[in-house]
Design a protein around this motif. Sequence first.
Motif, PDB file in Angstrom:
ATOM      1  N   PHE A 144     -39.279 -33.027 -14.207  1.00  0.00           N
ATOM      2  CA  PHE A 144     -40.256 -31.671 -14.245  1.00  0.00           C
ATOM      3  C   PHE A 144     -41.209 -31.899 -15.359  1.00  0.00           C
ATOM      4  CE2 PHE A 144     -41.566 -27.219 -15.256  1.00  0.00           C
ATOM      5  CZ  PHE A 144     -42.099 -26.937 -14.005  1.00  0.00           C
ATOM      6  N   LYS A 145     -40.457 -32.118 -16.474  1.00  0.00           N
ATOM      7  CA  LYS A 145     -41.217 -32.539 -17.793  1.00  0.00           C
ATOM      8  C   LYS A 145     -40.385 -33.650 -18.398  1.00  0.00           C
ATOM      9  CE  LYS A 145     -43.379 -28.100 -18.975  1.00  0.00           C
ATOM     10  NZ  LYS A 145     -43.136 -26.995 -19.957  1.00  0.00           N
ATOM     11  N   LYS A 146     -41.047 -34.406 -19.348  1.00  0.00           N
ATOM     12  CA  LYS A 146     -40.429 -35.436 -20.018  1.00  0.00           C
ATOM     13  C   LYS A 146     -39.384 -34.922 -21.059  1.00  0.00           C
ATOM     14  CE  LYS A 146     -41.238 -39.955 -22.321  1.00  0.00           C
ATOM     15  NZ  LYS A 146     -42.262 -40.865 -22.890  1.00  0.00           N
ATOM     16  N   HIS A 147     -38.103 -34.940 -20.965  1.00  0.00           N
ATOM     17  CA  HIS A 147     -37.057 -34.600 -21.737  1.00  0.00           C
ATOM     18  C   HIS A 147     -36.585 -36.032 -22.535  1.00  0.00           C
ATOM     19  CE1 HIS A 147     -37.074 -30.676 -20.107  1.00  0.00           C
ATOM     20  NE2 HIS A 147     -37.112 -31.066 -19.041  1.00  0.00           N
ATOM     21  N   VAL A 148     -36.816 -36.005 -23.969  1.00  0.00           N
ATOM     22  CA  VAL A 148     -36.325 -36.984 -24.664  1.00  0.00           C
ATOM     23  C   VAL A 148     -35.505 -36.475 -25.724  1.00  0.00           C
ATOM     24  CG1 VAL A 148     -37.077 -38.936 -26.472  1.00  0.00           C
ATOM     25  CG2 VAL A 148     -38.516 -38.198 -24.407  1.00  0.00           C
ATOM     26  N   ILE A 149     -34.245 -37.137 -25.597  1.00  0.00           N
ATOM     27  CA  ILE A 149     -33.049 -36.601 -26.682  1.00  0.00           C
ATOM     28  C   ILE A 149     -33.179 -37.502 -27.875  1.00  0.00           C
ATOM     29  CG2 ILE A 149     -30.731 -36.183 -26.894  1.00  0.00           C
ATOM     30  CD1 ILE A 149     -32.067 -34.695 -24.427  1.00  0.00           C
ATOM     31  N   ALA A 150     -33.508 -36.928 -28.765  1.00  0.00           N
ATOM     32  CA  ALA A 150     -34.017 -37.760 -30.187  1.00  0.00           C
ATOM     33  C   ALA A 150     -32.958 -37.062 -31.266  1.00  0.00           C
ATOM     34  CB  ALA A 150     -35.257 -37.740 -30.396  1.00  0.00           C
ATOM     35  N   ALA A 151     -33.322 -37.540 -32.229  1.00  0.00           N
ATOM     36  CA  ALA A 151     -32.682 -37.054 -33.659  1.00  0.00           C
ATOM     37  C   ALA A 151     -32.852 -35.377 -33.790  1.00  0.00           C
ATOM     38  CB  ALA A 151     -33.065 -37.775 -34.884  1.00  0.00           C
ATOM     39  N   GLY A 152     -31.985 -34.929 -34.467  1.00  0.00           N
ATOM     40  CA  GLY A 152     -32.112 -33.316 -34.619  1.00  0.00           C
ATOM     41  C   GLY A 152     -31.739 -32.743 -33.485  1.00  0.00           C
ATOM     42  N   THR A 153     -32.156 -31.626 -33.069  1.00  0.00           N
ATOM     43  CA  THR A 153     -31.787 -30.654 -31.908  1.00  0.00           C
ATOM     44  C   THR A 153     -32.729 -30.722 -30.721  1.00  0.00           C
ATOM     45  OG1 THR A 153     -30.472 -29.082 -33.489  1.00  0.00           O
ATOM     46  CG2 THR A 153     -31.093 -28.256 -31.141  1.00  0.00           C
ATOM     47  N   THR A 154     -32.431 -31.201 -29.733  1.00  0.00           N
ATOM     48  CA  THR A 154     -33.419 -31.140 -28.510  1.00  0.00           C
ATOM     49  C   THR A 154     -32.969 -29.889 -27.448  1.00  0.00           C
ATOM     50  OG1 THR A 154     -33.616 -33.456 -28.652  1.00  0.00           O
ATOM     51  CG2 THR A 154     -34.257 -32.253 -26.629  1.00  0.00           C
ATOM     52  N   GLN A 214     -34.177 -38.729 -21.321  1.00  0.00           N
ATOM     53  CA  GLN A 214     -34.260 -40.103 -21.884  1.00  0.00           C
ATOM     54  C   GLN A 214     -33.850 -40.010 -23.361  1.00  0.00           C
ATOM     55  OE1 GLN A 214     -36.091 -42.716 -20.540  1.00  0.00           O
ATOM     56  NE2 GLN A 214     -36.337 -41.612 -18.615  1.00  0.00           N
ATOM     57  N   VAL A 215     -32.346 -40.813 -23.358  1.00  0.00           N
ATOM     58  CA  VAL A 215     -31.648 -40.647 -24.669  1.00  0.00           C
ATOM     59  C   VAL A 215     -32.225 -41.866 -25.628  1.00  0.00           C
ATOM     60  CG1 VAL A 215     -29.552 -40.951 -25.633  1.00  0.00           C
ATOM     61  CG2 VAL A 215     -29.706 -39.837 -23.428  1.00  0.00           C
ATOM     62  N   LYS A 216     -32.891 -41.475 -26.625  1.00  0.00           N
ATOM     63  CA  LYS A 216     -33.360 -42.510 -27.661  1.00  0.00           C
ATOM     64  C   LYS A 216     -32.104 -43.345 -28.343  1.00  0.00           C
ATOM     65  CE  LYS A 216     -37.904 -41.822 -28.314  1.00  0.00           C
ATOM     66  NZ  LYS A 216     -38.937 -42.995 -28.120  1.00  0.00           N
ATOM     67  N   LYS A 217     -30.977 -42.747 -28.503  1.00  0.00           N
ATOM     68  CA  LYS A 217     -29.938 -43.534 -28.998  1.00  0.00           C
ATOM     69  C   LYS A 217     -28.499 -43.047 -28.599  1.00  0.00           C
ATOM     70  CE  LYS A 217     -28.101 -45.032 -33.743  1.00  0.00           C
ATOM     71  NZ  LYS A 217     -28.431 -44.907 -35.086  1.00  0.00           N
ATOM     72  N   GLY A 218     -27.932 -44.084 -27.937  1.00  0.00           N
ATOM     73  CA  GLY A 218     -26.696 -43.767 -27.177  1.00  0.00           C
ATOM     74  C   GLY A 218     -25.535 -43.282 -28.634  1.00  0.00           C
ATOM     75  N   GLY A 219     -24.503 -42.588 -28.119  1.00  0.00           N
ATOM     76  CA  GLY A 219     -23.513 -42.056 -29.017  1.00  0.00           C
ATOM     77  C   GLY A 219     -22.864 -40.611 -28.579  1.00  0.00           C
ATOM     78  N   ASN A 220     -22.289 -39.997 -29.434  1.00  0.00           N
ATOM     79  CA  ASN A 220     -21.671 -38.857 -29.200  1.00  0.00           C
ATOM     80  C   ASN A 220     -22.674 -37.598 -29.552  1.00  0.00           C
ATOM     81  OD1 ASN A 220     -19.304 -40.021 -28.089  1.00  0.00           O
ATOM     82  ND2 ASN A 220     -18.105 -39.554 -30.190  1.00  0.00           N
TER      83      ASN A 220
END
Length: 582
Positions: A420-430, A500-506
């Motif tokens: 629906f929109k571009k959702h990028v999971i990056a540093a900080g809080t998304t 879209q996850v920028k960096k994999g991990g926990n």
Amino acid sequence: MALSFRSSIFFAALIVTTTYTFGQEFLQAQGKQIVNEKGQPVTWRSMGLGGWLLQEGYMFRLGNIGTQHRIKESIAQLVGEEKTKQFYDAWLTQHTTKADFDSMAAWGFNSVRLPLHYDLFTLPTEKEPIAGQQTWLTKGFAITDSVLSWCRSNKMYLILDMHATPGGQGNDLNISDRDPGKQSLWESDANRQKLIALWKKLAKRYANEPYIGGYDIINEPNWGFTDSADKRGTAEKMNAPLRQLLIDMTKAIREVDTKHIIIIEGNGFGNNYNGIFPMWDNNLVLSFHKYGNFNTLPAIQKFLDYRDKYNIPLWLGESGENSNTWFTECIRLVEENGIGWGWWPLKKMGLSNPLEIKIPQGYEQLLNYWRGNGPRPDSTTAWNVLQQLLNNVNIRNNIVHRDVLDAMFRQVQSKGTLPFKKHVIAAGTTVIPAVEFDLGEQGQAYYDKDTASYQFTPGVHTQGNRGHSYRNDGVDITSNDAGASIFSIEEGEWLQYTIQVKKGGNYQLGFNTTVEQTGAQLSLLANDRILIDKLMLPVADSKQSFKTIWVKNISLPAGTTRLKLLSNKGGFNLQSISFIKE
């Protein structure tokens, strides 16, 4: 949810699956198909411009007033006759413009159905200086010329639709702006002769215009000719006056125009064809209208039978006013059976259309007064609200409903989903708003137990989005000053979010919820892998207060991930999902 005007055009790249480009060719009925001059079948994918040249009260939350002439009277009572005229002159220039046509073409519509009000072209019979003669007005013809030029520049066909006839063609007053205190179309030969003369005038003017797709000569008659108690005309068995008028209008048109398709509609809002057959012209298309019933073959079978028996093309000339699920199902049904369609309407207040008109500040004060529930606003206040309304009806200030357009075009052809929109999971809080689940049909982008309205199907009382807010899918959404949220989530319902996850991990994941029933649970899956299994949601201190429930050590891979939020046990509302990299 709201796109800018410019974005609304470029959004076309997301939804159009076929390029609809027409040459300058007349269309005609050939057997059971509408074809161009090369004999190639043409499928009309049309939008009806309701609310522009003819206002219907429900489109502007004025259902209690209803007809356009009463809306005008109500406005005049507040601001006077002179300003009312100014308002309506501005309405005609601002409500629909070339920008609307540019957008419709970019979205995938290849034709436009233009609902006409006869009084833009000629005087009412009771106001004619000489009885039996016709006084022609320039405004309606000039507007139609402009619309035709906008269609031509976008290679779209224009279908002229006589929506409001002299006197009015039925007992549903709003659709034809009928005044029940005056003679109807069926009670006055002068009204019928005026309608015939108007069609001859229009046909002569546009006889050589290839971008005129056809003439829809009378919209939704609804009249009991043999039984006055049959107010909707659905039980009428003979329809003799309607058949005769259709023949008379066709004859007048053919005296000046032998090229264009003539579209006919039956009684009972376009669907009662008792007594209308056999056909009297070899270039006719039979139109039917479809609202609030099931999208199954039996729902359209009688029209398919007419097509086979009388060798005539079909067109679903008007439909809509429902959920995205219903839209996709209906369009898929008719297209699979070789039938084009016309949707209704392009814009109104409300979300079940491509464009939504925002409610002006202070509008509720006018509505309350007109409903008898509030004090009379002064003329300055009323005029300021009306000026805001004029500003809001223009496409540059409309809300573009991407979900509606996606349902009408891409989803008809594809089971796939889109973000629906571009959702990028990056540093900080998304933070992802819960209402921004993926675009796609029921069972692909989401699952909800109530996805459409069947208001004309006895015993079925579903609604779709019961909050009537934000988007037109089946998911229940409500909006307030704090934003939009999903409410009344039931067991087994689910939502998909492409991220879209920028960096994999926990990551820590937070679910901002209110819980109304003890035992509410949700699970979260990533690409069908369980991340969170049956998370118990505590009941909030206040049902109105959202609380974020955090879960730690959730592993997300880098790249594209499809999250599926599943309700194991319902009774909760959801406002957002938050992500924090650990």
